[in-house]
Enzyme design. Structure first.
Site, short mmCIF file in Angstrom:
data_model
loop_
_atom_site.label_atom_id
_atom_site.label_comp_id
_atom_site.label_asym_id
_atom_site.label_seq_id
_atom_site.Cartn_x
_atom_site.Cartn_y
_atom_site.Cartn_z
N GLY A 190 0.85 -1.19 0.00
CA GLY A 190 0.00 0.00 0.00
C GLY A 190 0.89 1.24 0.00
O GLY A 190 2.00 1.22 0.52
N ASN A 200 1.53 5.32 5.64
CA ASN A 200 0.97 4.30 4.73
C ASN A 200 -0.56 4.42 4.74
O ASN A 200 -1.11 5.24 5.49
CB ASN A 200 1.45 2.93 5.21
CG ASN A 200 0.80 2.54 6.52
OD1 ASN A 200 0.55 3.39 7.36
ND2 ASN A 200 0.51 1.28 6.69
N CYS A 245 -3.20 2.93 6.02
CA CYS A 245 -4.07 2.87 7.22
C CYS A 245 -3.56 3.74 8.37
O CYS A 245 -4.12 3.75 9.47
CB CYS A 245 -4.27 1.42 7.64
SG CYS A 245 -5.01 0.45 6.32
N GLU A 280 -0.78 3.80 10.24
CA GLU A 280 0.03 3.35 11.38
C GLU A 280 1.53 3.48 11.16
O GLU A 280 2.30 3.34 12.08
CB GLU A 280 -0.32 1.89 11.74
CG GLU A 280 0.13 0.83 10.73
CD GLU A 280 -0.82 0.61 9.58
OE1 GLU A 280 -1.70 1.47 9.38
OE2 GLU A 280 -0.69 -0.39 8.87
N PRO A 332 -3.55 -2.60 11.46
CA PRO A 332 -4.96 -3.03 11.56
C PRO A 332 -5.12 -4.55 11.59
O PRO A 332 -6.10 -5.05 12.13
CB PRO A 332 -5.61 -2.45 10.31
CG PRO A 332 -4.55 -1.85 9.48
CD PRO A 332 -3.27 -1.84 10.25
N THR A 372 -6.41 -8.86 7.59
CA THR A 372 -6.47 -10.23 7.11
C THR A 372 -5.73 -11.20 8.02
O THR A 372 -6.20 -12.30 8.28
CB THR A 372 -5.86 -10.35 5.69
OG1 THR A 372 -6.10 -9.13 5.00
CG2 THR A 372 -6.48 -11.48 4.94
N1 UDP Z 1 -2.74 -2.86 2.80
C1 UDP Z 1 -2.92 -2.72 1.43
N2 UDP Z 1 -4.06 -3.21 0.85
C2 UDP Z 1 -5.05 -3.82 1.57
C3 UDP Z 1 -4.86 -3.96 2.98
C4 UDP Z 1 -3.69 -3.48 3.55
O1 UDP Z 1 -2.08 -2.16 0.76
O2 UDP Z 1 -6.07 -4.25 0.99
C5 UDP Z 1 -1.49 -2.33 3.45
C6 UDP Z 1 -1.66 -0.94 4.00
O3 UDP Z 1 -0.41 -0.26 3.96
C7 UDP Z 1 -2.04 -1.20 5.43
C8 UDP Z 1 -1.12 -2.35 5.75
O4 UDP Z 1 -1.15 -3.13 4.55
O5 UDP Z 1 -1.84 -0.06 6.22
C9 UDP Z 1 -1.47 -3.19 6.91
O6 UDP Z 1 -2.81 -3.60 6.83
P1 UDP Z 1 -3.32 -4.90 7.56
O7 UDP Z 1 -2.63 -5.01 8.88
O8 UDP Z 1 -4.82 -4.89 7.56
O9 UDP Z 1 -2.79 -6.04 6.57
P2 UDP Z 1 -2.74 -7.64 6.68
O10 UDP Z 1 -1.29 -8.00 6.84
O11 UDP Z 1 -3.60 -8.10 7.80
O12 UDP Z 1 -3.26 -8.12 5.36
#
Ligand code: UDP
Length: 574
Positions: free
Chosen positions: A119, A272, A274, A276, A421, A424
């Protein structure tokens, strides 16, 4: 090695997005092989520093770390480690310069990052305001918002490696002349949908709000004042828009830069998507989260934190995340260089709300705040000590000697902690996400591709079993309909006090929890402050001001029902 506890929902997510597939879309990798692909790839890095390293043993350790569900790296690491793409980070920030070449370079770079599962965050503050003159053409500039639409369209067209759509953060400084247009740019829910937007708030602006004075708008090219606005009016406008549909959020730019450990490398202008992870332009960061529900041990009467296990987990996780920086295949050379110069990692937590339920501590209580302080303080200290030990073996991050940390012990990583966050990875681990309270005790989850999943909180189910209420179908349906158990009289009051959901918790308590974690986090905390539908603009204003006072680095709010398409819906059990 058995993969314990992995839920059916988790298996569905893994199959859909993480396990390897052949050209026809058939899954060709088992869950076990998937985790082994990741642990082998990340463990091999040890040989770069020590040619006697037993990488097989390290791989076993990493494999167990993940399959016990004690820790999960961010999605790109799980998806791409050991594969051709090999891009392992979730977070990137790209600069957007004030020329056609620079703007469209950035569009291209973002597309490359999205393709690889990352992201991107951008500050559009360097772009000249709309109406400013353009020398080469004699025309007028169209301003930051018009260019954001280009980034948005490009994102729409690039599906992230076929797994998820790109996510962006767009930031504009509050003193940019186009700020009013920016605040309004997502007022229509169907516009600029691939962006979260945040206003970059300065201390100067907050002071003007407090003193109810005007503040200057600065021409990004000349650095001179070209107008002024009432700080209170702008603040109220931000609040009004956030109240209406949750956007824009705010970030406190001066706080991000107060914690910029390498100011010689420039200013932090963005986070980024979200929020954080504040980063320098062209910097990336890989994240990972400890599942706090696995850090508890049983006692005669319930559960307690097992700090020895937490220490071991944090040590292994820091080792893992530092290795990811080496194993990573960066989408651009300049991103590789910038990232390796600071070696930032973002270790955080997930399952906090579930852990509190197991401990029978209400999320909205002083006891929960005290425990947050203790647990995150412990993780932060342990993580820093682990990074310092790695520095002894592998060397400090290259910019250590010019960093603000140079007086202290040498560190391998310029930052160690971030609260993600875990949208996933918390599904894979089967726990509540990040440090968020439980959103609803039973709900329908809309996955981005349109499929739906029904989930009942397993800790509540267990409690209902002990109360003999778990077979009461009508009761379960009511919980799914209402999301909360606050009004269900069949359930004893002391149980209802513990099993609070996001909407039972006052915004101030959301913010206090965010602040408690922020206090012990190098980077920032991903947190949404939930408001009930009937909350007023005054409530939102109060929350923003409290977040400022409590030392948060930003705030994101969401008022229930204010956006048609919600990722999480309170709904019926089928
Ligand atoms: N992110 C992204 N696309 C998505 C979800 C997350 O690019 O659809 C990136 C974004 O920088 C976000 C970071 O991943 O701030 C962390 O998100 P999350 O912890 O929800 O990701 P997970 O590792 O659980 O997929």
């Amino acid at each position: 090695m058995a993969i314990s506890d992995i839920s059916e929902n988790a298996l569905k997510v893994l199959e859909k997005r993480y396990q390897g597939k052949d050209e026809d879309g058939n899954v060709v990798e088992s869950v076990e092989q998937m985790f082994r692909r990741v642990s082998d790839t990340i463990a091999r890095v040890d040989a770069n520093f020590d040619n006697t390293a037993d990488t097989g043993k390290v791989s076993d350790e990493f494999f167990e770390l993940m399959t016990s569900l004690r820790f999960m790296p961010n999605s790109p690491t799980l998806m791409n480690a050991g594969r051709t793409l090999g891009q392992l980070s979730a977070c990137f920030v790209l600069p957007v310069g004030d020329s056609m070449e620079e703007i469209f370079d950035s569009v291209k770079n973002a597309a490359l990052i999205h393709k690889s599962g990352g992201g991107t965050g951008f500050s559009f503050s360097r772009l000249r305001q709309s109406g400013a003159s353009v020398k080469s053409t004699g025309g007028v500039a169209s301003g930051p918002v018009s260019f954001m639409k280009v980034f948005n369209a490009a994102t729409e067209a690039v599906k992230q490696g076929g797994t998820r759509r790109g996510a962006n953060m767009g930031i504009l400084r509050v003193d940019h002349p186009d700020i009013l247009e920016f605040i309004d740019c997502k007022a229509n829910n169907s516009d600029i949908t691939n962006f979260n937007i945040s206003i970059g708030i300065t201390e100067k602006f907050m002071q003007a709000v407090e003193e109810q004075t005007d503040y200057d708008l600065i021409d990004p090219k000349s650095g001179t004042a070209v107008g002024h606005l009432s700080a209170v009016k702008v603040f109220e406008l931000i609040v009004d828009h956030a109240w209406k549909n949750g956007e824009p959020g705010i970030i406190f730019l001066d706080r991000l830069n107060r914690d910029n450990v390498v100011p010689s490398q420039g200013e932090i202008e963005s986070t980024n998507p979200c929020g954080e992870q504040p980063l320098l332009p062209y910097e990336s960061c890989n994240l990972g989260s400890v599942n706090l529900t696995k850090m508890l041990r049983r006692t005669l009467t319930g559960y307690e934190f097992d700090f020895r296990l937490l220490e071991q987990t944090v040590n292994e996780a820091v080792h893992f995340l530092d290795n990811v920086i080496e194993a990573n295949n960066y989408p651009l050379d300049i991103i590789a260089e910038t990232t390796r110069a600071t070696r930032k990692i973002g270790l955080g937590v997930m399952g906090w709300a579930d852990a509190l339920l197991m401990l029978e501590i209400p999320y909205n209580s002083e006891e929960a705040i005290r425990l947050a302080d203790k647990v995150m303080g412990f993780i932060n200290n342990t993580g820093h000590a682990a990074s310092a030990r790695l520095a002894e073996k592998r060397g400090s991050f290259p910019l250590f000697s010019v960093s603000t940390l140079r007086e202290g012990p040498a560190m391998r990583n310029a930052t160690v902690t971030t609260i993600a966050p875990t949208g996933t990875i918390s599904m894979i681990a089967g726990c509540s996400s990040g440090v968020e309270p439980v959103f609803a005790y039973a709900f329908v989850r809309n996955i981005m591709d349109g499929t739906e999943m029904v989930e009942v909180n397993p800790i509540l189910m267990h409690k209902l079993e002990t109360l003999g209420l778990d077979k009461d179908r009508a009761l379960l349906k009511r919980i799914a309909r209402e999301g909360t158990i606050a009004h269900i009289e069949e359930i004893p009051q002391e149980v209802r006090d513990v099993f609070v959901c996001a909407h039972d918790i006052r915004p101030v308590d959301h913010i206090r929890m965010q602040a408690a974690f922020q206090n012990h986090t190098d980077n920032a905390v991903s947190k949404t402050v939930n408001f009930p539908k009937e909350a007023t603009r005054g409530d939102v204003r109060e929350a923003y001001l409290l977040a400022y006072e409590e030392g948060c680095k930003g705030v994101t709010i969401y008022r229930d029902g204010s956006r048609e398409e919600q990722v999480l819906n309170i709904g019926e059990v089928n």
